[in-house]
Design an enzyme around this catalytic site. Structure first.
Site, mmCIF file in Angstrom:
data_model
loop_
_atom_site.group_PDB
_atom_site.id
_atom_site.type_symbol
_atom_site.label_atom_id
_atom_site.label_comp_id
_atom_site.label_asym_id
_atom_site.label_seq_id
_atom_site.Cartn_x
_atom_site.Cartn_y
_atom_site.Cartn_z
ATOM 1 N N ASN A 156 42.955 32.755 50.544
ATOM 2 C CA ASN A 156 43.884 31.710 50.402
ATOM 3 C C ASN A 156 45.305 31.659 50.872
ATOM 4 O O ASN A 156 45.890 30.806 50.999
ATOM 5 C CB ASN A 156 44.389 31.999 48.636
ATOM 6 C CG ASN A 156 43.221 31.223 47.900
ATOM 7 O OD1 ASN A 156 42.321 30.365 48.449
ATOM 8 N ND2 ASN A 156 43.083 31.610 46.543
ATOM 9 N N GLU B 170 35.688 38.040 47.705
ATOM 10 C CA GLU B 170 36.832 38.991 48.076
ATOM 11 C C GLU B 170 36.715 39.796 46.745
ATOM 12 O O GLU B 170 36.944 39.548 45.571
ATOM 13 C CB GLU B 170 38.195 38.367 48.175
ATOM 14 C CG GLU B 170 38.549 37.367 49.284
ATOM 15 C CD GLU B 170 39.864 36.752 49.202
ATOM 16 O OE1 GLU B 170 40.252 36.463 50.316
ATOM 17 O OE2 GLU B 170 40.164 36.285 48.175
ATOM 18 N N SER C 45 43.218 33.888 41.140
ATOM 19 C CA SER C 45 43.384 33.449 42.753
ATOM 20 C C SER C 45 45.020 33.808 42.882
ATOM 21 O O SER C 45 45.250 33.802 43.781
ATOM 22 C CB SER C 45 43.460 31.926 42.598
ATOM 23 O OG SER C 45 42.295 31.423 42.393
ATOM 24 N N HIS D 264 36.638 37.769 43.714
ATOM 25 C CA HIS D 264 37.040 36.402 43.838
ATOM 26 C C HIS D 264 36.312 35.425 44.365
ATOM 27 O O HIS D 264 35.913 35.621 45.646
ATOM 28 C CB HIS D 264 38.722 36.663 44.793
ATOM 29 C CG HIS D 264 39.422 35.104 44.721
ATOM 30 N ND1 HIS D 264 40.151 34.806 45.770
ATOM 31 C CD2 HIS D 264 39.474 34.029 43.893
ATOM 32 C CE1 HIS D 264 40.634 33.506 45.701
ATOM 33 N NE2 HIS D 264 40.225 32.975 44.427
#
Ligand code: CAA
Length: 285
Positions: A192, A154, A121, A142
């Protein structure tokens, strides 16, 4: 090409890795889950068992389907068992020294054609790719917590990733029922970069005594219809992960919007990491 994919390795079976292993096994891939020792392996297997049991008890999965999924899952404490994997994804702790050790092993153990993916992340996928002799076959893939539920994946590319690798990984993401978006390697990627500063803002409101944690969380649920408020989400994601993402955004952009709340940092220092430690903004004392 994707049809030839059979054996998938998942290294690290914490909350995310176990969820990822389950997602691949549910989609029909043979999965080998690898952990550092027997105790961690047992915990990882426990996560998968719990998730499958929940699906069975809700009538979302039959006992036969569960058995079929379990028959596609094997577990090991040896990375050498990935020597015939077609695709390997890792979800080990977010520390570059751990990734370095892992990727140098994977590069040695796996056949040259094997694609290596990271679920990081907060670390740079480019830096991870550069640890290997096959940077064109390294990507970020991700997932979001809970991995069996959240639909986005992702696909993070670097300047070295080959177009073929991107095609294969995008196709794999679709095969496991996710909606892939392909993006470049930058702090926070996309989701994020939006979500974690929002969580940080929620923590700041709480830290300043503007509202109680319940009021903050309920506000967002009731006002915007989101499934959970920022403090509950922080506990779900893990406070250490939130802090790591904030720090990477700050390092990269030096924008005050991205400075981590002091309370978030102190909670992490105190080992209150959210659900995974039983204490975060909620839970515990
Ligand atoms: N594992 C597997 N399945 C799970 C699960 C888990 N840990 N938690 C919930 N589920 C499933 C349930 O079985 C249920 O499935 P069905 O609809 O098929 O019955 C469904 O999810 C809904 O669960 P519940 O009814 O128990 O609870 P809920 O309605 O409150 O939903 C939630 C729980 C799915 C977690 C929901 O609150 C939610 O979507 N929250 C937001 C989560 C989010 O934003 N995640 C992204 C975080 S950012 C991140 O992860 C990226 C990073 O790098 C930090």
């Amino acid at each position: 090409m994707v049809q030839e994919f059979d054996k998938v390795g998942v290294v690290g079976l914490g909350t995310m890795g176990a969820g990822i292993a389950e997602v691949f096994a549910r989609a029909g891939f043979n999965v080998v889950g690898v952990e550092i020792d027997q105790a961690a392996l047992d915990r990882g297997r426990g996560h998968v068992d719990k998730s499958l049991s929940r699906a069975v008890s809700k009538g979302k999965l039959t006992e036969e389907e569960r058995s079929a999924i379990e028959s596609r899952l094997t577990f090991s404490t040896s990375r050498e068992d990935l020597s015939d994997a077609d695709f390997v994804i890792e979800a080990v702790p977010e520390r570059m020294e751990i990734k370095r050790d892992l990727f140098s092993d994977l590069d040695r153990i796996c056949p040259p054609g094997t694609i290596l993916a990271t679920n990081t992340s907060s670390l740079s996928v480019t830096e991870i790719a550069a640890l290997t002799d096959r940077p064109e076959k390294v990507v970020g893939l991700h997932f979001f917590n809970p991995a069996p539920v959240m639909k986005l994946a992702e696909v993070i590319t670097t300047v070295s990733t080959s177009p073929e690798t991107v095609d294969v990984v995008t196709e794999v993401a679709k095969r496991i029922g996710k909606t892939p978006i392909t993006i470049g390697d930058r702090g926070g990627f996309v989701a994020n970069a939006l979500l974690v500063p929002y969580i940080n803002d929620g923590i700041r409101l709480y830290e300043r005594g503007i509202a109680t944690r319940e009021e903050i969380d309920e506000s967002v649920k009731k006002a915007a219809g989101l499934p959970m408020g920022p403090l509950t989400l922080a506990d779900l994601v893990g406070l250490d992960i939130c802090l790591a993402v904030m720090d990477v955004l700050w390092e990269e952009f030096r924008d005050p919007r991205y400075s981590a709340s002091p309370l978030l940092r102190r909670m992490v220092t105190a080992g209150r990491l959210g659900r995974k430690t039983g204490q975060g903004f909620y839970g515990g004392k």
